[in-house]
Motif scaffolding. Sequence first.
Motif, PDB file in Angstrom:
ATOM      1  N   TRP A 113     -26.782  -8.521   9.528  1.00  0.00           N
ATOM      2  CA  TRP A 113     -26.809  -7.211   9.359  1.00  0.00           C
ATOM      3  C   TRP A 113     -25.862  -6.180  10.312  1.00  0.00           C
ATOM      4  CZ3 TRP A 113     -32.962  -6.811  10.210  1.00  0.00           C
ATOM      5  CH2 TRP A 113     -33.348  -7.244   8.811  1.00  0.00           C
ATOM      6  N   GLN A 114     -25.063  -7.013  11.109  1.00  0.00           N
ATOM      7  CA  GLN A 114     -23.778  -6.542  12.011  1.00  0.00           C
ATOM      8  C   GLN A 114     -24.333  -5.417  12.679  1.00  0.00           C
ATOM      9  OE1 GLN A 114     -20.983  -5.582   8.711  1.00  0.00           O
ATOM     10  NE2 GLN A 114     -19.763  -7.499   9.230  1.00  0.00           N
ATOM     11  N   VAL A 115     -25.462  -5.625  13.481  1.00  0.00           N
ATOM     12  CA  VAL A 115     -26.017  -4.708  14.490  1.00  0.00           C
ATOM     13  C   VAL A 115     -25.850  -5.342  15.838  1.00  0.00           C
ATOM     14  CG1 VAL A 115     -27.613  -3.687  12.691  1.00  0.00           C
ATOM     15  CG2 VAL A 115     -28.294  -5.608  14.148  1.00  0.00           C
ATOM     16  N   ASP A 116     -25.963  -4.463  16.775  1.00  0.00           N
ATOM     17  CA  ASP A 116     -25.642  -4.820  18.032  1.00  0.00           C
ATOM     18  C   ASP A 116     -27.045  -5.055  18.736  1.00  0.00           C
ATOM     19  OD1 ASP A 116     -22.899  -5.060  18.033  1.00  0.00           O
ATOM     20  OD2 ASP A 116     -22.656  -2.916  18.568  1.00  0.00           O
ATOM     21  N   GLY A 117     -28.158  -4.471  18.067  1.00  0.00           N
ATOM     22  CA  GLY A 117     -29.372  -4.593  18.742  1.00  0.00           C
ATOM     23  C   GLY A 117     -29.965  -5.974  19.456  1.00  0.00           C
ATOM     24  N   ARG A 118     -30.281  -5.749  20.637  1.00  0.00           N
ATOM     25  CA  ARG A 118     -30.877  -7.435  21.054  1.00  0.00           C
ATOM     26  C   ARG A 118     -31.821  -6.883  22.417  1.00  0.00           C
ATOM     27  NH1 ARG A 118     -27.478 -12.506  22.977  1.00  0.00           N
ATOM     28  NH2 ARG A 118     -29.303 -13.460  23.683  1.00  0.00           N
ATOM     29  N   ARG A 119     -32.583  -7.426  22.734  1.00  0.00           N
ATOM     30  CA  ARG A 119     -33.465  -7.160  23.809  1.00  0.00           C
ATOM     31  C   ARG A 119     -32.702  -7.877  25.042  1.00  0.00           C
ATOM     32  NH1 ARG A 119     -38.466  -4.815  22.647  1.00  0.00           N
ATOM     33  NH2 ARG A 119     -39.101  -5.137  20.578  1.00  0.00           N
ATOM     34  N   THR A 120     -32.604  -7.194  26.226  1.00  0.00           N
ATOM     35  CA  THR A 120     -31.994  -7.703  27.268  1.00  0.00           C
ATOM     36  C   THR A 120     -33.031  -7.827  28.570  1.00  0.00           C
ATOM     37  OG1 THR A 120     -31.012  -5.616  27.814  1.00  0.00           O
ATOM     38  CG2 THR A 120     -29.909  -6.964  26.565  1.00  0.00           C
ATOM     39  N   GLY A 121     -32.514  -8.517  29.378  1.00  0.00           N
ATOM     40  CA  GLY A 121     -33.324  -8.526  30.681  1.00  0.00           C
ATOM     41  C   GLY A 121     -34.450  -9.488  30.725  1.00  0.00           C
ATOM     42  N   ALA A 122     -35.187  -9.730  31.774  1.00  0.00           N
ATOM     43  CA  ALA A 122     -36.318 -10.586  31.860  1.00  0.00           C
ATOM     44  C   ALA A 122     -37.478 -10.496  30.648  1.00  0.00           C
ATOM     45  CB  ALA A 122     -36.857 -10.456  33.135  1.00  0.00           C
ATOM     46  N   ALA A 123     -37.494  -9.524  30.320  1.00  0.00           N
ATOM     47  CA  ALA A 123     -38.418  -9.181  29.156  1.00  0.00           C
ATOM     48  C   ALA A 123     -38.049  -9.979  27.895  1.00  0.00           C
ATOM     49  CB  ALA A 123     -38.697  -7.513  28.633  1.00  0.00           C
ATOM     50  N   ALA A 124     -36.650 -10.168  27.754  1.00  0.00           N
ATOM     51  CA  ALA A 124     -36.288 -10.779  26.626  1.00  0.00           C
ATOM     52  C   ALA A 124     -36.744 -12.196  26.259  1.00  0.00           C
ATOM     53  CB  ALA A 124     -34.734 -10.819  26.490  1.00  0.00           C
ATOM     54  N   THR A 125     -36.881 -12.956  27.337  1.00  0.00           N
ATOM     55  CA  THR A 125     -37.463 -14.316  27.370  1.00  0.00           C
ATOM     56  C   THR A 125     -38.885 -14.188  26.890  1.00  0.00           C
ATOM     57  OG1 THR A 125     -36.099 -14.950  28.978  1.00  0.00           O
ATOM     58  CG2 THR A 125     -37.785 -16.305  28.704  1.00  0.00           C
ATOM     59  N   GLY A 126     -39.651 -13.033  27.255  1.00  0.00           N
ATOM     60  CA  GLY A 126     -40.887 -13.068  26.885  1.00  0.00           C
ATOM     61  C   GLY A 126     -41.273 -12.693  25.496  1.00  0.00           C
ATOM     62  N   TRP A 127     -40.373 -11.756  24.947  1.00  0.00           N
ATOM     63  CA  TRP A 127     -40.198 -11.590  23.564  1.00  0.00           C
ATOM     64  C   TRP A 127     -40.046 -12.869  22.704  1.00  0.00           C
ATOM     65  CZ3 TRP A 127     -42.722  -7.570  21.558  1.00  0.00           C
ATOM     66  CH2 TRP A 127     -42.792  -6.473  22.396  1.00  0.00           C
ATOM     67  N   GLN A 128     -39.129 -13.527  23.101  1.00  0.00           N
ATOM     68  CA  GLN A 128     -38.616 -14.667  22.355  1.00  0.00           C
ATOM     69  C   GLN A 128     -39.841 -15.841  22.248  1.00  0.00           C
ATOM     70  OE1 GLN A 128     -35.160 -16.192  24.312  1.00  0.00           O
ATOM     71  NE2 GLN A 128     -33.900 -14.323  23.980  1.00  0.00           N
ATOM     72  N   ILE A 129     -40.688 -15.728  23.513  1.00  0.00           N
ATOM     73  CA  ILE A 129     -41.704 -16.823  23.480  1.00  0.00           C
ATOM     74  C   ILE A 129     -42.739 -16.197  22.728  1.00  0.00           C
ATOM     75  CG2 ILE A 129     -43.543 -17.925  24.946  1.00  0.00           C
ATOM     76  CD1 ILE A 129     -41.645 -17.649  27.443  1.00  0.00           C
ATOM     77  N   GLY A 130     -42.849 -15.023  22.804  1.00  0.00           N
ATOM     78  CA  GLY A 130     -43.916 -14.333  21.469  1.00  0.00           C
ATOM     79  C   GLY A 130     -43.554 -14.661  20.316  1.00  0.00           C
ATOM     80  N   THR A 131     -42.265 -14.654  19.937  1.00  0.00           N
ATOM     81  CA  THR A 131     -41.705 -14.738  18.531  1.00  0.00           C
ATOM     82  C   THR A 131     -42.219 -16.274  18.072  1.00  0.00           C
ATOM     83  OG1 THR A 131     -39.936 -13.275  18.849  1.00  0.00           O
ATOM     84  CG2 THR A 131     -39.831 -14.804  16.972  1.00  0.00           C
TER      85      THR A 131
END
Length: 309
Positions: A113-131
């Motif tokens: 989709w050629q977007v720059d959206g991405r979660r950053t910071g320590a919370a990003a790992t939590g979102w990845q685990i949740g995924t």
Amino acid sequence: MARIAVPSSLRAAVPRIAGELARVQIFDRSMTLAAQAFTSIFPLLIMLGALSGSRAREQLSSLLRLPANSTQLVHEALSGSRSGAFGLLGSLIVVLSATGLARALIRAYRATWQVDGRRTGAAATGWQIGTVLLLVLFLIGARLLARLAGLTPAPLVVEPALTLLTDCALAILLPRILLGPSAPRDRLLIGGVLYGFMMLGVRAAGTIYLPRALESSSERYGTIGLAFTYIGWLYVLSFCLLLSAVLAGVLTAGRPPQDKGQHHLGQAGDQAAETGEQHQRPQRQAGHEEQDSAENHREQARDQQRGPA
């Protein structure tokens, strides 16, 4: 021989879709996602089976649709693994290593989709685990829903409807969780619906193909044959997921990237600027004329002061 009339919009869309598929490198990315899914989801399922006891092991074998000889192999392997083998540290390592699938999905969606959206910071790992945990729950829940649908008076209607809704929800939630609020909503919805309808045909084919392929691979190559069969099946699922995202991007290519409110504000600002420019143009022109007139008067005064030569 009569020729079939093809709409011009469809003829124009086919080269665009082919170009997008080549740009995204859908075959390579699908293989990457399949390999990451195999090394991320299956260790989590094995960990859950080892921690949950013999009943969960039977459910795991039923979930994976393993042949009889491979089912016995899984039972023997998991029965020798007590909960201590998957302690707190071991479970944490398995969960963290599973985030490789989430990162591969992020790269795939950003490239598609050629977007720059991405979660950053320590919370990003939590979102990845949740995924990844969401994918495991989806895999288990899909099988449970299929069994519940079989108990209804019309299982041939209820089961496809439930799987369609769950597949659409999964394809919408995955990029929304991974990319964050900047994920384009129109592409999320269109991609989710396309993936759900694709999976109706893929699941129907899988109920016939997968058990036979697993049985044949197990008889010929043993456990390694099961691994190759599952990776091939995960490749098909990954390809459908990326294909739906590519099609959603092509269908929404003509729309502005900003939201509707920002688009109206931008148009209003442009109109106001243009109106202001139209009002200021006569004023600037009048100012230039006054300046030229004053300059002419000064020149005439200087000529009168000099007198004739």
